[in-house]
Design a protein around this motif. Structure first.
Motif, PDB file in Angstrom:
ATOM      1  N   ALA A 272      -4.039  -0.754 -14.115  1.00 36.24           N
ATOM      2  CA  ALA A 272      -5.493  -0.907 -14.252  1.00 36.24           C
ATOM      3  C   ALA A 272      -6.028   0.016 -15.332  1.00 36.24           C
ATOM      4  CB  ALA A 272      -6.175  -0.628 -12.908  1.00 36.24           C
TER       5      ALA A 272
ATOM      6  N   HIS B 237      -6.986   7.331  -6.970  1.00 33.50           N
ATOM      7  CA  HIS B 237      -6.731   6.348  -8.022  1.00 33.50           C
ATOM      8  C   HIS B 237      -8.071   5.739  -8.413  1.00 33.50           C
ATOM      9  CE1 HIS B 237      -2.877   6.571  -5.773  1.00 33.50           C
ATOM     10  NE2 HIS B 237      -2.352   6.530  -6.975  1.00 33.50           N
TER      11      HIS B 237
ATOM     12  N   LEU C  51       0.796  -1.218   0.000  1.00 30.65           N
ATOM     13  CA  LEU C  51       0.000   0.000   0.000  1.00 30.65           C
ATOM     14  C   LEU C  51       0.832   1.272   0.000  1.00 30.65           C
ATOM     15  CD1 LEU C  51      -2.832  -0.987   2.522  1.00 30.65           C
ATOM     16  CD2 LEU C  51      -2.801  -1.212   0.046  1.00 30.65           C
TER      17      LEU C  51
ATOM     18  N   ALA D 134      -6.987   0.149   2.640  1.00 38.12           N
ATOM     19  CA  ALA D 134      -6.792   0.044   1.199  1.00 38.12           C
ATOM     20  C   ALA D 134      -7.598   1.112   0.467  1.00 38.12           C
ATOM     21  CB  ALA D 134      -7.189  -1.352   0.722  1.00 38.12           C
TER      22      ALA D 134
ATOM     23  N   LEU E 257      -8.638  -4.968   6.454  1.00 41.71           N
ATOM     24  CA  LEU E 257      -7.687  -4.227   5.617  1.00 41.71           C
ATOM     25  C   LEU E 257      -8.380  -3.246   4.679  1.00 41.71           C
ATOM     26  CD1 LEU E 257      -4.586  -4.237   5.110  1.00 41.71           C
ATOM     27  CD2 LEU E 257      -5.033  -5.712   3.152  1.00 41.71           C
TER      28      LEU E 257
ATOM     29  N   MET F 202       0.993   1.807  -5.242  1.00 41.21           N
ATOM     30  CA  MET F 202      -0.411   2.069  -5.561  1.00 41.21           C
ATOM     31  C   MET F 202      -0.550   2.690  -6.937  1.00 41.21           C
ATOM     32  SD  MET F 202      -2.272   0.994  -3.057  1.00 41.21           S
ATOM     33  CE  MET F 202      -3.852   1.823  -3.089  1.00 41.21           C
TER      34      MET F 202
ATOM     35  N   ALA G 122      -5.909   4.376   0.862  1.00 44.03           N
ATOM     36  CA  ALA G 122      -4.702   4.468   0.046  1.00 44.03           C
ATOM     37  C   ALA G 122      -5.049   4.595  -1.433  1.00 44.03           C
ATOM     38  CB  ALA G 122      -3.821   3.235   0.274  1.00 44.03           C
ATOM     39  N   ALA G 123      -6.209   4.112  -1.824  1.00 42.21           N
ATOM     40  CA  ALA G 123      -6.615   4.186  -3.225  1.00 42.21           C
ATOM     41  C   ALA G 123      -7.305   5.500  -3.567  1.00 42.21           C
ATOM     42  CB  ALA G 123      -7.538   3.014  -3.564  1.00 42.21           C
TER      43      ALA G 123
ATOM     44  N   HIS H  49      -9.335   3.773 -10.877  1.00 41.50           N
ATOM     45  CA  HIS H  49      -9.546   2.364 -11.193  1.00 41.50           C
ATOM     46  C   HIS H  49      -9.384   1.486  -9.961  1.00 41.50           C
ATOM     47  CE1 HIS H  49      -8.510   4.330 -15.015  1.00 41.50           C
ATOM     48  NE2 HIS H  49      -9.337   3.458 -15.549  1.00 41.50           N
ATOM     49  N   LEU H  50      -8.375   1.785  -9.152  1.00 42.27           N
ATOM     50  CA  LEU H  50      -8.169   0.984  -7.952  1.00 42.27           C
ATOM     51  C   LEU H  50      -9.360   1.101  -7.018  1.00 42.27           C
ATOM     52  CD1 LEU H  50      -4.436   1.351  -6.922  1.00 42.27           C
ATOM     53  CD2 LEU H  50      -5.614  -0.506  -8.090  1.00 42.27           C
TER      54      LEU H  50
ATOM     55  N   TYR I 153     -11.651  -1.984  -5.828  1.00 41.22           N
ATOM     56  CA  TYR I 153     -11.799  -2.269  -4.400  1.00 41.22           C
ATOM     57  C   TYR I 153     -13.274  -2.287  -4.019  1.00 41.22           C
ATOM     58  CZ  TYR I 153      -6.814  -1.881  -3.405  1.00 41.22           C
ATOM     59  OH  TYR I 153      -5.463  -2.097  -3.356  1.00 41.22           O
TER      60      TYR I 153
ATOM     61  N   GLU J  56      -2.435   1.389 -10.190  1.00 47.55           N
ATOM     62  CA  GLU J  56      -3.454   2.226 -10.833  1.00 47.55           C
ATOM     63  C   GLU J  56      -3.188   2.390 -12.323  1.00 47.55           C
ATOM     64  OE1 GLU J  56      -6.208   3.598 -10.034  1.00 47.55           O
ATOM     65  OE2 GLU J  56      -6.490   5.052 -11.669  1.00 47.55           O
TER      66      GLU J  56
END
Lengths: 243, 243
Positions: free
Chosen positions: A140, B201, A128, B194, B190, A133, B197-198, B203-204, B208, A137
DNA sequence: TCCATCATGCGTACAGTGTTCGCATCGAAG
DNA sequence: CTTCGATGCGAACACTGTACGCATGATGGA
């Protein structure tokens, strides 16, 4: 031998603190940077907190003011190095070239920092960190822009292949480096043992003999091997794309 | 607690072991066997020569009469475990099923002995142990019997993918196990980190959120992921076969 | 039967590891 | 000028892998 080696015995006398001009004063970034340098130079088992502190003209335990634990330091080093992996922008028209470039960039960094695979193999990718990350990204973004029906499945396929091949190569190169010989010399020295171990295994003996006959540059051999497998994966993916 | 837990107490008694009844007399095989048990139970960093000696009712340094160094012990453990990987016979008519079975068997053993990937990631496959050799031999026999134009390239492709995916999974499962929770619980705990942290972003964050919505069994998810990527590789290989 | 030989076990020790704790120092804020 | 919080660090603790030398017990020849 004097009782101790004093890092700066005189400087502190007349110039109370000299941190600004030459030494960057033990920041977290400096610690991570120096740790990466040591890992690259001497491998993963050569890094200890004491040696790292010594390289920074600092005591061993001073590092713990900026880094909670050695594992956290390795985590930071992994994320720092992850910034070197280049993933092309999503709008690339030639998706095979784009994915190939991303995979090659991953492999290049994994071979430049041969400790990376060791750490990832032990701790996994649940890191992470910001650079990891954004790496995920960008992957993706690229794969969804290409239009894969299951982007995450496609990503995992090419990433698993790339990780597996890079890990194997990095471990091999580490073994070679530890011998102090060049890759060709090491192979030549290993061949008799390998041939003997392959006694009774027809196909292995055959492929060993064949590889002993060819005198190709081992670097080019590994490059070709990686490219071949990547083409296989990309061909399999393209079947899922055109439908 | 009894001094030791004997895996198969009956078969070895009357069948072949001729040692003294109570103490297994500290042979190399016993050392390797017990080391594997400790590695499986408590992970790679829990194995020390002292603890291993204690488990065998022996002093720490007694082990060095049968094993040159800890690295050699790990090498022996890797080769011992490699015997569990099953590669079908070369004459299998359905090559996709055969390769799939071999890859699945590799993955199963890598997940059963989660320390395997760590060792391979650090030391590579230059081991030359008898079981690893016959594993390679059987793979070579299978792929040449299928008729691939470049058998070693095909082997490396599927093996790299399998190693990469298995390594990633094993590291993930190690992290999960260290938390003491089940895989689902760990994922749930988690997720907030996560997701945070995304942030930024797109797409992430999307993937998720999507994975948080589905309530599928994580084991089935991983099985499917592995099978999907393997199908990709096999499709790419079959293109090279029919020509 | 006795003795020499040798493989095996192990206690001790050494150099090194990650990490904790408490003390010293020092720049900056009040 | 004084206080305070951050930073560096020496000492110490519980470990690690492993080298060395001594004890012991089995074995095999005389």
């Amino acid at each position: 031998m004097p009782p101790r080696t004093e890092p700066n015995p005189i400087a502190s006398v007349w110039a109370r603190e000299q941190r600004s001009p030459d030494q960057p004063a033990l920041s977290r970034d400096a610690i991570v940077r120096e740790a990466i340098a040591m890992l690259d130079a001497d491998g993963i088992e050569a890094l200890s907190m004491r040696k790292l502190g010594a390289r920074l003209n600092a005591g061993a335990t001073s590092l713990y003011r900026h880094v909670a634990t050695k594992d956290e330091l390795m985590e930071l080093a992994v994320d720092e190095v992850a910034a070197e992996i280049h993933v092309p922008d999503a709008d690339a028209s030639d998706w095979r070239a784009a994915v190939t470039e991303a995979a090659a960039s991953f492999r290049t960094t994994a071979l430049r920092h041969r400790w990376l695979s060791s750490v990832l193999g032990q701790a996994g990718l649940a890191y992470l960190g910001p650079n990891l990350m954004s790496f995920s990204e960008r992957l993706a973004a690229l794969f969804t822009a290409v239009g894969f029906p299951e982007p995450s499945g496609a990503i995992d396929a090419v990433l698993s292949y790339t990780i597996g091949m890079s890990t194997t190569e990095a471990a091999w190169l580490t073994t070679v480096a530890r011998s102090g010989e060049s890759e060709g010399e090491f192979i030549a020295r290993l061949m008799p043992a390998a041939q003997q171990a392959a006694a009774g295994h027809a196909h292995l003996a055959g492929s060993y003999a064949e590889s002993a006959a060819t005198t190709t540059d081992p670097v080019a051999l590994r490059d070709g091997k990686f490219a071949y497998g990547l083409e296989v994966v990309l061909d399999g993916l393209s079947l899922r794309l055109t439908r």
